[in-house]
Design a protein around this motif. Structure first.
Motif, PDB file in Angstrom:
ATOM      1  N   LEU A 147      81.967  27.391  57.190  1.00 45.10           N
ATOM      2  CA  LEU A 147      81.438  27.083  55.873  1.00 45.10           C
ATOM      3  C   LEU A 147      82.405  27.541  54.785  1.00 45.10           C
ATOM      4  O   LEU A 147      83.125  28.525  54.945  1.00 45.10           O
ATOM      5  CB  LEU A 147      80.102  27.784  55.642  1.00 45.10           C
ATOM      6  CG  LEU A 147      78.969  27.537  56.631  1.00 45.10           C
ATOM      7  CD1 LEU A 147      77.739  28.342  56.210  1.00 45.10           C
ATOM      8  CD2 LEU A 147      78.643  26.058  56.720  1.00 45.10           C
ATOM      9  N   VAL A 148      82.397  26.827  53.679  1.00 42.81           N
ATOM     10  CA  VAL A 148      82.949  27.299  52.420  1.00 42.81           C
ATOM     11  C   VAL A 148      81.800  27.225  51.425  1.00 42.81           C
ATOM     12  O   VAL A 148      81.258  26.139  51.189  1.00 42.81           O
ATOM     13  CB  VAL A 148      84.127  26.448  51.931  1.00 42.81           C
ATOM     14  CG1 VAL A 148      84.493  26.812  50.494  1.00 42.81           C
ATOM     15  CG2 VAL A 148      85.340  26.647  52.829  1.00 42.81           C
ATOM     16  N   THR A 149      81.372  28.359  50.912  1.00 44.83           N
ATOM     17  CA  THR A 149      80.264  28.345  49.960  1.00 44.83           C
ATOM     18  C   THR A 149      80.803  28.273  48.534  1.00 44.83           C
ATOM     19  O   THR A 149      81.929  28.689  48.258  1.00 44.83           O
ATOM     20  CB  THR A 149      79.361  29.582  50.117  1.00 44.83           C
ATOM     21  OG1 THR A 149      80.098  30.750  49.738  1.00 44.83           O
ATOM     22  CG2 THR A 149      78.882  29.717  51.555  1.00 44.83           C
ATOM     23  N   VAL A 150      79.988  27.726  47.663  1.00 45.03           N
ATOM     24  CA  VAL A 150      80.359  27.554  46.257  1.00 45.03           C
ATOM     25  C   VAL A 150      79.376  28.346  45.414  1.00 45.03           C
ATOM     26  O   VAL A 150      78.168  28.063  45.415  1.00 45.03           O
ATOM     27  CB  VAL A 150      80.334  26.070  45.853  1.00 45.03           C
ATOM     28  CG1 VAL A 150      80.794  25.916  44.400  1.00 45.03           C
ATOM     29  CG2 VAL A 150      81.219  25.244  46.782  1.00 45.03           C
ATOM     30  N   SER A 151      79.885  29.358  44.751  1.00 43.13           N
ATOM     31  CA  SER A 151      79.029  30.229  43.951  1.00 43.13           C
ATOM     32  C   SER A 151      78.354  29.444  42.833  1.00 43.13           C
ATOM     33  O   SER A 151      78.952  28.567  42.206  1.00 43.13           O
ATOM     34  CB  SER A 151      79.876  31.360  43.356  1.00 43.13           C
ATOM     35  OG  SER A 151      79.106  32.158  42.505  1.00 43.13           O
ATOM     36  N   ARG A 152      77.072  29.751  42.582  1.00 44.95           N
ATOM     37  CA  ARG A 152      76.313  29.152  41.499  1.00 44.95           C
ATOM     38  C   ARG A 152      75.628  30.257  40.700  1.00 44.95           C
ATOM     39  O   ARG A 152      75.138  31.243  41.276  1.00 44.95           O
ATOM     40  CB  ARG A 152      75.254  28.195  42.041  1.00 44.95           C
ATOM     41  CG  ARG A 152      75.822  26.927  42.666  1.00 44.95           C
ATOM     42  CD  ARG A 152      76.311  25.967  41.589  1.00 44.95           C
ATOM     43  NE  ARG A 152      76.555  24.631  42.104  1.00 44.95           N
ATOM     44  CZ  ARG A 152      77.762  24.144  42.393  1.00 44.95           C
ATOM     45  NH1 ARG A 152      78.826  24.918  42.218  1.00 44.95           N
ATOM     46  NH2 ARG A 152      77.906  22.908  42.838  1.00 44.95           N
ATOM     47  N   ARG A 153      75.594  30.091  39.392  1.00 45.12           N
ATOM     48  CA  ARG A 153      74.878  31.038  38.559  1.00 45.12           C
ATOM     49  C   ARG A 153      73.406  31.040  38.965  1.00 45.12           C
ATOM     50  O   ARG A 153      72.783  29.986  39.105  1.00 45.12           O
ATOM     51  CB  ARG A 153      75.022  30.668  37.086  1.00 45.12           C
ATOM     52  CG  ARG A 153      74.358  31.640  36.133  1.00 45.12           C
ATOM     53  CD  ARG A 153      74.601  31.245  34.694  1.00 45.12           C
ATOM     54  NE  ARG A 153      76.035  31.311  34.367  1.00 45.12           N
ATOM     55  CZ  ARG A 153      76.520  30.974  33.181  1.00 45.12           C
ATOM     56  NH1 ARG A 153      75.716  30.508  32.223  1.00 45.12           N
ATOM     57  NH2 ARG A 153      77.826  31.064  32.968  1.00 45.12           N
ATOM     58  N   SER A 154      72.861  32.220  39.191  1.00 45.30           N
ATOM     59  CA  SER A 154      71.473  32.383  39.655  1.00 45.30           C
ATOM     60  C   SER A 154      71.252  31.731  41.016  1.00 45.30           C
ATOM     61  O   SER A 154      70.127  31.355  41.364  1.00 45.30           O
ATOM     62  CB  SER A 154      70.474  31.817  38.637  1.00 45.30           C
ATOM     63  OG  SER A 154      70.625  32.449  37.381  1.00 45.30           O
ATOM     64  N   GLY A 155      72.339  31.576  41.793  1.00 45.49           N
ATOM     65  CA  GLY A 155      72.210  30.996  43.126  1.00 45.49           C
ATOM     66  C   GLY A 155      71.700  32.006  44.143  1.00 45.49           C
ATOM     67  O   GLY A 155      71.462  33.172  43.830  1.00 45.49           O
ATOM     68  N   ILE A 156      71.560  31.575  45.385  1.00 46.99           N
ATOM     69  CA  ILE A 156      70.970  32.426  46.426  1.00 46.99           C
ATOM     70  C   ILE A 156      71.993  33.347  47.077  1.00 46.99           C
ATOM     71  O   ILE A 156      71.630  34.247  47.831  1.00 46.99           O
ATOM     72  CB  ILE A 156      70.274  31.573  47.496  1.00 46.99           C
ATOM     73  CG1 ILE A 156      71.283  30.644  48.192  1.00 46.99           C
ATOM     74  CG2 ILE A 156      69.140  30.768  46.871  1.00 46.99           C
ATOM     75  CD1 ILE A 156      70.670  29.839  49.342  1.00 46.99           C
ATOM     76  N   GLY A 157      73.290  33.113  46.847  1.00 45.16           N
ATOM     77  CA  GLY A 157      74.321  33.992  47.374  1.00 45.16           C
ATOM     78  C   GLY A 157      74.878  33.528  48.710  1.00 45.16           C
ATOM     79  O   GLY A 157      74.256  32.763  49.449  1.00 45.16           O
ATOM     80  N   ARG A 158      76.061  34.019  48.993  1.00 41.97           N
ATOM     81  CA  ARG A 158      76.791  33.634  50.205  1.00 41.97           C
ATOM     82  C   ARG A 158      76.058  34.042  51.480  1.00 41.97           C
ATOM     83  O   ARG A 158      75.933  33.248  52.421  1.00 41.97           O
ATOM     84  CB  ARG A 158      78.180  34.277  50.156  1.00 41.97           C
ATOM     85  CG  ARG A 158      79.079  34.013  51.335  1.00 41.97           C
ATOM     86  CD  ARG A 158      80.423  34.691  51.088  1.00 41.97           C
ATOM     87  NE  ARG A 158      81.397  34.456  52.132  1.00 41.97           N
ATOM     88  CZ  ARG A 158      82.665  34.852  52.068  1.00 41.97           C
ATOM     89  NH1 ARG A 158      83.104  35.503  50.989  1.00 41.97           N
ATOM     90  NH2 ARG A 158      83.505  34.602  53.060  1.00 41.97           N
ATOM     91  N   GLY A 159      75.563  35.272  51.509  1.00 43.50           N
ATOM     92  CA  GLY A 159      74.892  35.759  52.713  1.00 43.50           C
ATOM     93  C   GLY A 159      73.666  34.948  53.059  1.00 43.50           C
ATOM     94  O   GLY A 159      73.394  34.671  54.246  1.00 43.50           O
ATOM     95  N   ALA A 160      72.922  34.542  52.047  1.00 38.37           N
ATOM     96  CA  ALA A 160      71.710  33.759  52.295  1.00 38.37           C
ATOM     97  C   ALA A 160      72.053  32.383  52.865  1.00 38.37           C
ATOM     98  O   ALA A 160      71.330  31.858  53.731  1.00 38.37           O
ATOM     99  CB  ALA A 160      70.906  33.614  51.002  1.00 38.37           C
ATOM    100  N   VAL A 161      73.157  31.796  52.394  1.00 34.03           N
ATOM    101  CA  VAL A 161      73.580  30.507  52.933  1.00 34.03           C
ATOM    102  C   VAL A 161      73.972  30.651  54.399  1.00 34.03           C
ATOM    103  O   VAL A 161      73.579  29.838  55.252  1.00 34.03           O
ATOM    104  CB  VAL A 161      74.760  29.941  52.111  1.00 34.03           C
ATOM    105  CG1 VAL A 161      75.308  28.679  52.778  1.00 34.03           C
ATOM    106  CG2 VAL A 161      74.331  29.651  50.692  1.00 34.03           C
TER     107      VAL A 161
END
Length: 354
Positions: free
Chosen positions: A290-304
Motif C-alpha cells: 500500500l501507499v497511503t495518502v494523508s487526509r486532513r481529519s482522515g483515519i490515519g495510516r495505521g487504520a488503513v
C-alpha cells in the motif's frame, strides 16, 4: 534516446560463430544477417576463449562442443549448439549450459534466440500502480517513481495504461514532448525491438513515457503485450499506471510486476473501495503493498493497514506545491513527500543509486 538527459543505450556486443564447419558457418551468417548483426568468427578453442565471455550470443558448432566442454569455460547465457543430429548432443549441451540444440533447419528458433540476446537483458523492474479509489493519486505516484529512478541513474519508463485516468503526460508536464504514443502501435504486428522502442518514445526530464495522443480514443492497442515486453527488455524500471477495474492488459501487467502498489487515501470511503481493488489485485500480483495518502481529519495510516490487512510501504503527505507544479507543467519532482515515497518503493524492490 530522445533526450540528452536520459541514459544512453549501450549496443549489445556481436554474436560469436564458433565452428570450423563451412556449412554451419554459412547458416549462422545468414541468421545473423537476418537480425542485423555482424558476428565474430572462431574456428578453434583458442579463438573461442577470447570472446566467450563478451559475445552477446554464441552459435557453437558440434565440431567444437567437445573442446568447449573439456575446457570448462564459465557458464554464460545465450549459447546455442548447432548440430545435424541434435539427439547426440543434448548431454554435451547441458554440460556447457547451452540454451538450445538446433539443426540447420531450425532457422526461426535460432533467429528468435539471437533477437533475445541482442535485444536487452529482459530484467527491468516492473512496478504496477493502482488507485484504490477514484482520484487516489496513482498517476502522480507513477510519475514520481519515474522521476526518482532517473535521479538514481537508471533508465525509467512510465506507462499510462489507464484509459480512464487524467493523463500521465499531464502529471509529468510532458504533453509537448515529441515521440510515439499508444495510438502509433495500432497497426503494429509481431515482435517489437527494445532498442528501437527506447529510441522513439518521448522523454521529459530524463523520464521516458508512453501515453496517448491528445484527442485520441485512449484505447490500449492490440500490440500492447509486445510493447510491454519490449519495454521490459529495454529499460531498467517500468512504472505502469493501471486501471482500478483490471482489464486484460492491466491484469497481465500486474501479473508481470515485481510489486503492485495500491494507492489509498486515508478515508473510510476510500478504504471501502480499496478493499475490492486489493482483493482483485492480490489474486494476480506476486507482491502487493500500500501507499497511503494523508487526509486532513482522515483515519490515519495505521487504520488503513489494519482495515485492509496489508502493509504500507510509504505515506504521501500533503504538499500544496504538487498541484500547482503539475498545473504549471513542472511535474511532481519538487515534492519532498513524493520523492520519499518513490525512494521507499524503489528501495523495497532493490533499485539502487548508480
Amino acid at each position: 534516446m530522445t533526450s540528452a538527459a536520459a541514459a544512453p543505450v549501450v549496443p549489445a556486443s556481436a554474436p560469436l560463430i564458433a565452428t570450423d564447419d563451412a556449412g554451419l558457418v554459412d547458416d549462422a551468417l545468414r541468421w545473423c544477417a537476418a537480425v542485423g548483426a555482424t558476428p565474430e568468427r572462431a574456428a578453434d578453442l583458442a579463438a573461442v576463449r577470447r570472446t566467450w565471455r563478451t559475445s552477446s550470443a554464441v552459435l557453437l558448432g558440434d565440431d567444437l562442443v567437445d573442446d568447449v566442454a573439456r575446457a570448462a569455460l564459465p557458464r554464460r547465457e545465450h549459447v546455442v549448439v548447432l548440430a545435424r543430429e541434435p539427439s547426440r548432443r543434448w548431454a554435451d549441451a547441458v554440460a556447457i549450459g547451452a540454451t538450445a540444440v538446433c539443426t540447420p533447419h531450425d532457422e526461426d528458433t535460432v533467429v528468435e534466440l539471437l533477437v533475445r540476446a541482442l535485444d536487452g537483458s529482459g530484467e527491468a523492474c516492473v512496478v504496477a500502480v493502482v488507485g484504490g479509489s477514484g482520484g487516489a493519486g496513482a498517476s502522480t505516484v507513477t510519475a514520481a517513481l519515474g522521476v526518482e529512478a532517473a535521479r538514481r541513474g537508471v533508465r525509467p519508463l512510465v506507462v499510462d495504461a489507464d484509459p480512464w485516468g487524467g493523463g500521465l503526460e499531464l502529471v509529468l508536464g510532458a504533453e509537448g514532448s515529441r515521440g510515439v504514443r499508444w495510438d502509433d502501435f495500432d497497426t503494429t504486428q509481431g515482435r517489437i525491438d527494445a532498442t528501437s522502442l527506447v529510441d522513439v518514445l518521448p522523454s521529459h526530464a530524463g523520464v521516458q513515457h508512453l501515453t496517448w495522443a491528445r484527442g485520441s480514443d485512449r484505447r490500449v492497442p492490440d500490440a500492447w503485450s509486445e510493447v510491454v515486453s519490449a519495454a521490459v527488455r529495454g529499460f531498467d524500471v517500468v512504472a505502469v499506471d493501471v486501471p482500478r477495474h483490471l482489464d486484460v492488459s492491466g491484469a497481465e501487467i500486474v501479473g508481470r510486476s515485481v510489486l503492485t502498489l495500491v494507492v489509498v487515501p486515508e478515508e473510510i470511503a476510500a478504504v471501502s473501495a480499496a478493499r475490492r481493488v486489493l482483493a482483485e489485485v492480490s489474486t494476480r500480483a506476486p507482491s502487493v503493498g500500500l501507499v497511503t495518502v494523508s487526509r486532513r481529519s482522515g483515519i490515519g495510516r495505521g487504520a488503513v493497514e489494519e482495515a485492509l490487512g496489508a502493509r504500507s510501504l510509504a505515506r504521501v503527505r500533503p504538499d500544496h506545491r504538487v498541484r500547482s507544479a503539475v498545473d504549471q507543467g513542472r511535474g511532481p519532482g519538487r515534492s519532498r513527500s513524493l520523492r520519499r515515497v518513490a525512494g521507499a518503493v524503489l528501495d523495497a524492490v532493490g533499485v539502487e543509486q548508480r
